[in-house]
Scaffold this motif. Structure first.
Motif: not given
Ligand code: FES
Length: 587
Positions: A3-4, A117-119, A121-126, A581-582
């Motif tokens: 994925s990008p 959840e893993t994906e 969580l990793l994307r939405s937090y710093p 995914v943005p």
């Protein structure tokens, strides 16, 4: 392939790009960044402790309900030690635990939920990098599926197997000996006292099942993929080497962030082929077929049942570990562990030695110095446990999209067999009636269970090792041909044809079988046939009605609407591919 990338990161080389993804949360001049810094002070950290440092998320599947992960709280502290030592900023995130023993109807129903959840969580937090802590069956593929989709630098920390079980001088293997002694009790050969002693002796330390069940199969696959520290998968959970491995993972992930080495660098087509070869050489769980196909889908690597069948004809079984062999994971560790086994496969030209791993520039470099210390546990290629891999893929009019059988765990006399079917529409009916003498079950009968697939199960429970009826057990019958659209525990054994696709609930031919029909299994020819003419099957199909959906609302409804069939990995169709995914806006 993958994925990008989720936003700029080290090594991307964009002029003027911030050095770290987390910089967008902490390092800019805006109000939000001010708030994030203030809230990090609220957490008790000095700015010097985290500003400008890679943020490492430690995803921990610890829970009081998961005996296989009870030590992961302590191990998270070891990971943090390593992260601090390397100049990173560790933050622990509790994520869903999938306890194979306790979660019903099956943790497989929730594998994709943990992956999501893993994906997210990793994307939405710093987060700049991640350490993924799991091991109990579905947790390994779930964490890696999600992390592959998020595509950050990451290292997987396997929970490690528990110590050997013991009872009256015998070693006991999880699952495998539970099934064995339960049958002994049913046959009247042991009583309550022995069962109570067995209950106390089967599982005597933290850690995952210590047979080559799904847990050790999948953590070994993760190591073969190159996303763990070398040798990590076989280290017993309570060995002090396990803490050192966890600290080393924390140290290394900071280096991966510095190098901009995302998971997609390692999760390549070659790595997945090597993971399949490893699973086969281990005589590993059939569940790996589903999980590796799902994981590869997240990496954009096309993997099919045919890859397993092709490699199974080339790769011998070398690990003499239960349920296919004699020993346990502790013995496997002392014999050289996975590096020992991989070194044997590499010598035989069965791996791709030039691909990178998270710890080394190449697998060849990683295996330098690895060896086998006990040829009885990790067999040489000249004396394999089986000359072929442990899994065969079957096709035919009963399984047009395929089925699998772990033939090394079956009685050889049954690998070519024709017999009359006795059909059970669901697991509860089977449990309630299997001992009914009116069914006329003989040793030649083919036991058929349907309604146990990804949708119908729901979640494709591990019902595939149907019990031998009591009257046959008492006669000394220990194996029969059994077919289902279910999965089977990696610790189970017997002539069990599994993962029949399409499943009966969605109208696969399994839905059309009737008691008395003759069924032919021929593993050498890789075929599974229902000996009923096409005209009759068409007549039955016209009369067939799809059963009601098992869920009317909630996660179950989402699951049954989007789940794919076993041959394509049981992922959600909308997640089973790389795609745009943005990146969240953190300003
Ligand atoms: Fe957790 Fe077997 S029950 S690994």
């Amino acid at each position: 392939m993958s994925s990008p990338a989720p936003g700029p990161g080290p090594g991307d080389g964009a002029p003027g790009a911030p050095a770290l993804r987390s910089h967008q949360w902490y390092g800019t001049d805006g109000l939000r960044s001010f708030s994030h810094r203030a809230r990090t002070r609220q957490l008790g950290y000095l700015p010097e402790e985290h500003m400008g440092k890679p943020v490492i998320a430690i995803l921990n599947t610890w829970s009081d309900i998961n005996p296989c992960h009870q030590h992961l709280r302590d191990r998270a502290e070891a990971v943090k030690r390593g992260v601090w030592q390397a100049g990173g900023f560790p933050l622990e995130f509790p994520v869903a635990t999938l306890s194979e023993t306790f979660q019903k109807p099956t943790p497989m129903l929730y594998r994709n939920l943990l992956a999501m959840e893993t994906e997210e969580l990793l994307r939405s937090y710093p987060v700049d990098g991640a350490v993924l802590m799991g091991g109990c069956d579905k947790t390994t593929p779930a964490l890696l599926m999600g992390a592959a989709s998020a595509d950050l630098p990451a290292v997987f920390v396997p929970a490690g197997p528990m110590l050997r079980g013991h009872w009256r001088g015998e070693t006991l293997g999880s699952g495998t000996d539970m099934w064995k002694y339960w049958d002994e009790k049913r046959a009247g050969r042991i009583g309550d006292r022995e069962m109570s002693e067995l209950e106390a002796g089967l599982a005597r330390s933290p850690g995952t099942c210590m047979t080559m069940g799904t847990a050790s199969t999948m953590t070994s696959a993760a190591e073969a993929l190159g996303v763990t520290m070398p040798g990590a998968s076989a280290i017993p959970a309570v060995d002090s080497a396990h803490s050192r491995m966890a600290a080393a993972a924390g140290l290394r992930v900071v280096g991966l962030v510095d190098e901009g080495a995302r998971l997609s660098r390692f999760l390549t087509a070659e790595a997945y082929q090597d993971a399949i070869a490893t699973v086969l050489a281990l005589g590993g769980s059939t569940n790996a077929v589903i999980h590796l196909i799902a994981m590869a889908g997240r990496s954009g690597v096309p993997l099919t049942l045919d890859d397993f069948d092709r490699l199974a004809r080339e790769v011998p079984v070398l690990a003499d570990v239960r349920p296919g062999g004699a020993y346990l994971m502790e013995d496997f560790y002392y014999a050289g562990g996975l590096p020992g086994l991989l070194s044997r496969l590499a010598e035989a030209g069965l791996l791709h030695p030039d691909r990178p791993t998270v710890a080394h520039a190449s697998l060849r470099e990683q295996l330098d110095g690895a060896g086998v210390h006990d040829d009885t546990v990790i067999r040489p290629l000249s004396n394999p446990l089986s000359p072929e891999g442990g899994v065969a893929v079957l096709r035919g009019n009963l399984a047009p999209d395929g089925a699998v059988i772990k033939h090394i765990a079956a009685e050889p006399r049954l690998l070519e067999h024709t017999g009359p079917a006795v059909v059970f529409d669901d697991y509860r009916t089977m449990q309630a009636t299997i001992n009914d003498s009116g069914l006329g079950i003989t040793p030649d009968t083919v036991l058929v269970l349907r309604g146990a697939g990804p949708v119908g199960g729901p979640g494709m429970p591990e019902y595939g090792m149907l019990p031998i009826p009591d009257h046959l057990l008492k006669q000394g019958v220990t194996d029969m041909v059994r077919l289902s659209d279910a999965r089977m525990s990696g610790t189970s054994y017997g002539t069990c044809v599994l993962h029949i696709a399409p499943e009966s609930h969605v109208g696969g031919p399994l839905a059309l079988v009737r008691t008395g029909d003759r069924i032919t299994l021929d593993v050498a020819a890789r075929t599974l046939r229902l000996e009923v003419g096409d005209t009759e099957l068409e007549r039955r199909r016209a009369a067939w009605r799809r059963p009601p959906a098992p869920y009317g609302r909630g996660y179950g409804a989402l699951y049954t609407e989007h789940i794919t069939q076993a041959d394509t990995g049981c992922d959600f169709a909308f997640l089973a591919r790389p795609g745009e995914v943005p990146e969240p806006y953190a300003g």
